[in-house]
Design an enzyme around this catalytic site. Structure first.
Site, mmCIF file in Angstrom:
data_model
loop_
_atom_site.group_PDB
_atom_site.id
_atom_site.type_symbol
_atom_site.label_atom_id
_atom_site.label_comp_id
_atom_site.label_asym_id
_atom_site.label_seq_id
_atom_site.Cartn_x
_atom_site.Cartn_y
_atom_site.Cartn_z
ATOM 1 N N TRP A 54 -0.570 -3.953 42.293
ATOM 2 C CA TRP A 54 -0.411 -3.873 40.842
ATOM 3 C C TRP A 54 -1.538 -3.076 40.191
ATOM 4 O O TRP A 54 -2.195 -3.527 39.250
ATOM 5 C CB TRP A 54 -0.342 -5.273 40.242
ATOM 6 C CG TRP A 54 0.772 -6.147 40.730
ATOM 7 C CD1 TRP A 54 1.494 -6.019 41.883
ATOM 8 C CD2 TRP A 54 1.272 -7.327 40.081
ATOM 9 N NE1 TRP A 54 2.418 -7.043 41.987
ATOM 10 C CE2 TRP A 54 2.306 -7.862 40.893
ATOM 11 C CE3 TRP A 54 0.953 -7.989 38.910
ATOM 12 C CZ2 TRP A 54 3.012 -9.009 40.557
ATOM 13 C CZ3 TRP A 54 1.640 -9.125 38.576
ATOM 14 C CH2 TRP A 54 2.676 -9.627 39.385
ATOM 15 N N LYS A 78 4.567 3.017 53.872
ATOM 16 C CA LYS A 78 3.132 2.719 53.796
ATOM 17 C C LYS A 78 2.672 1.966 55.040
ATOM 18 O O LYS A 78 1.573 2.212 55.555
ATOM 19 C CB LYS A 78 2.819 1.915 52.539
ATOM 20 C CG LYS A 78 2.938 2.708 51.242
ATOM 21 C CD LYS A 78 1.948 3.858 51.150
ATOM 22 C CE LYS A 78 0.532 3.365 50.934
ATOM 23 N NZ LYS A 78 -0.434 4.510 50.766
ATOM 24 N N TYR A 131 9.433 2.269 50.301
ATOM 25 C CA TYR A 131 8.024 2.477 49.967
ATOM 26 C C TYR A 131 7.133 1.616 50.857
ATOM 27 O O TYR A 131 6.183 2.115 51.481
ATOM 28 C CB TYR A 131 7.786 2.146 48.492
ATOM 29 C CG TYR A 131 6.325 2.024 48.122
ATOM 30 C CD1 TYR A 131 5.476 3.127 48.169
ATOM 31 C CD2 TYR A 131 5.791 0.801 47.720
ATOM 32 C CE1 TYR A 131 4.135 3.014 47.830
ATOM 33 C CE2 TYR A 131 4.448 0.680 47.368
ATOM 34 C CZ TYR A 131 3.632 1.791 47.429
ATOM 35 O OH TYR A 131 2.309 1.670 47.109
ATOM 36 N N ALA A 147 -0.336 9.368 47.801
ATOM 37 C CA ALA A 147 0.765 8.495 48.210
ATOM 38 C C ALA A 147 2.010 8.792 47.393
ATOM 39 O O ALA A 147 1.932 9.269 46.256
ATOM 40 C CB ALA A 147 0.374 7.025 48.020
ATOM 41 N N THR A 181 -0.787 -1.153 50.526
ATOM 42 C CA THR A 181 -0.136 -1.913 49.471
ATOM 43 C C THR A 181 0.328 -3.299 49.905
ATOM 44 O O THR A 181 0.593 -3.524 51.093
ATOM 45 C CB THR A 181 1.095 -1.121 48.962
ATOM 46 O OG1 THR A 181 1.850 -1.911 48.045
ATOM 47 C CG2 THR A 181 2.016 -0.741 50.115
ATOM 48 N N GLY A 218 -4.858 11.724 41.216
ATOM 49 C CA GLY A 218 -4.124 10.492 40.939
ATOM 50 C C GLY A 218 -5.007 9.433 40.302
ATOM 51 O O GLY A 218 -6.200 9.637 40.060
ATOM 52 N N ILE A 239 -2.296 16.972 52.129
ATOM 53 C CA ILE A 239 -2.332 16.177 53.361
ATOM 54 C C ILE A 239 -1.149 16.469 54.288
ATOM 55 O O ILE A 239 -1.139 16.015 55.440
ATOM 56 C CB ILE A 239 -2.409 14.666 53.074
ATOM 57 C CG1 ILE A 239 -1.173 14.179 52.327
ATOM 58 C CG2 ILE A 239 -3.688 14.336 52.311
ATOM 59 C CD1 ILE A 239 -1.118 12.666 52.169
ATOM 60 N N LEU A 262 -6.271 6.424 41.314
ATOM 61 C CA LEU A 262 -7.438 5.948 42.042
ATOM 62 C C LEU A 262 -8.452 7.062 42.255
ATOM 63 O O LEU A 262 -9.662 6.828 42.197
ATOM 64 C CB LEU A 262 -7.019 5.337 43.386
ATOM 65 C CG LEU A 262 -8.142 4.729 44.228
ATOM 66 C CD1 LEU A 262 -8.913 3.666 43.456
ATOM 67 C CD2 LEU A 262 -7.572 4.151 45.533
#
Length: 289
Positions: free
Chosen positions: A152, A131, A127, A62, A103, A11, A39, A13
């Site tokens: 963001w 989280k 979402y 995520a 987030t 992903g 996971i 990150l």
């Protein structure tokens, strides 16, 4: 020496962590593919922990399709809540600390001031809710955790607002952008660097932290910055959220206070527009190759 395993390595990150680790000369960091480090598969996770023997795990995996999550609740909860829980269990069993990336969407977004870590989390989307549930499970299972809320997120990797705006700006004569949702963009390269610096500090200080770039802006002004910096000639018009309804409700104001992470770890955080300039230069360099 720290031994770090990144989950969700493919992903945005995860790719930024790989890039920053190479720049910092960190070699004891591993990026197993999702097929080997799912996971949601406890048995696979156990094998990963036995193989790499991490001192730290970073959870970048995520479910982030905010609107789709409203109708895909079960999968969003499995990834964002159960996946985080599974990692926390493995970290506890193997004596590792966990960096859980979260987030600004855990907040309702109706405060007139920057949000601190101890403010009440009151998500208004599936979402955000899932989280938050992931945060709560990690905290309940594993004292050795860093929950890092960000906002963001963008970079030269994967799909994100910056790359979408550059594409739309090149294809269209005019764009309408929401101007009444306010927050702070975060260059994922900066976040990745902060995460690795926190791990390198090796001093504990576990808990919840906020990280975004410095400053405050709206999606409209963020888009204007993208077009100005990239010399993209497109007319932009500010609109209200009510003029562009979405399946999920977004926080109207989700600016986060970063005092805790700066004070605790001595981290210097760049201004959002300065980091945007860096990212756009990187994208331009990539596109020229």
């Amino acid at each position: 020496m720290e031994n770090i395993v990144v989950f969700g390595a493919s992903g945005q990150l995860g790719q930024c962590l790989k890039k920053v680790a190479a720049i910092k000369g960190i070699t004891s960091i591993f990026f197993p593919p999702e097929a080997e480090a799912n996971i949601l598969d406890a048995d696979l996770l156990g094998k990963v922990f036995e193989q790499y023997k991490p001192t730290h795990a970073i959870n970048c995996a995520a479910y982030t399709a905010v609107d789709k999550a409203e109708d895909d609740i079960d999968l969003a909860r499995k990834i964002n809540k159960t996946g985080a829980e599974n990692l926390a269990i493995q970290c506890k069993a193997h004596g590792a600390a966990l960096v859980q990336v979260s987030t600004d969407f855990v907040f309702k977004g109706n405060t007139p001031y920057p949000l601190v870590e101890d403010d009440i989390a009151e998500p208004i989307s599936i979402y955000g809710l899932t989280k938050l549930e992931g945060e709560q499970d990690v905290a309940a299972i594993l004292p050795e955790h860093y929950i890092i809320r960000t906002s963001w997120l963008y970079s030269e990797f994967a799909n994100n607002f910056v790359k979408t705006m550059l594409k739309l700006g090149a294809d269209r004569d005019e764009l309408k952008i929401i101007a009444d949702q306010v927050g702070t963009p975060t260059y994922a390269i900066d976040l990745a660097s902060a995460i690795l610096d926190i791990i390198a500090a090796g001093e504990g200080n576990y808990g919840i932290y906020h990280y975004s770039n410095e400053g405050v802006t709206s999606w409209y002004d963020f888009a204007k910055g993208i077009f100005d910096i990239s010399n993209t000639d497109v007319k932009t018009y500010p609109i209200r959220t009510s003029e562009y309804p979405t399946r999920a409700i977004r926080p109207a104001f989700s600016v986060m206070d970063k005092s805790r992470i700066k004070k605790t770890f001595g981290i210097s955080i760049p201004y959002w527009r300065d980091s945007l300039i860096v990212c756009i230069k990187e994208l331009e360099s990539i596109n020229k190759i």
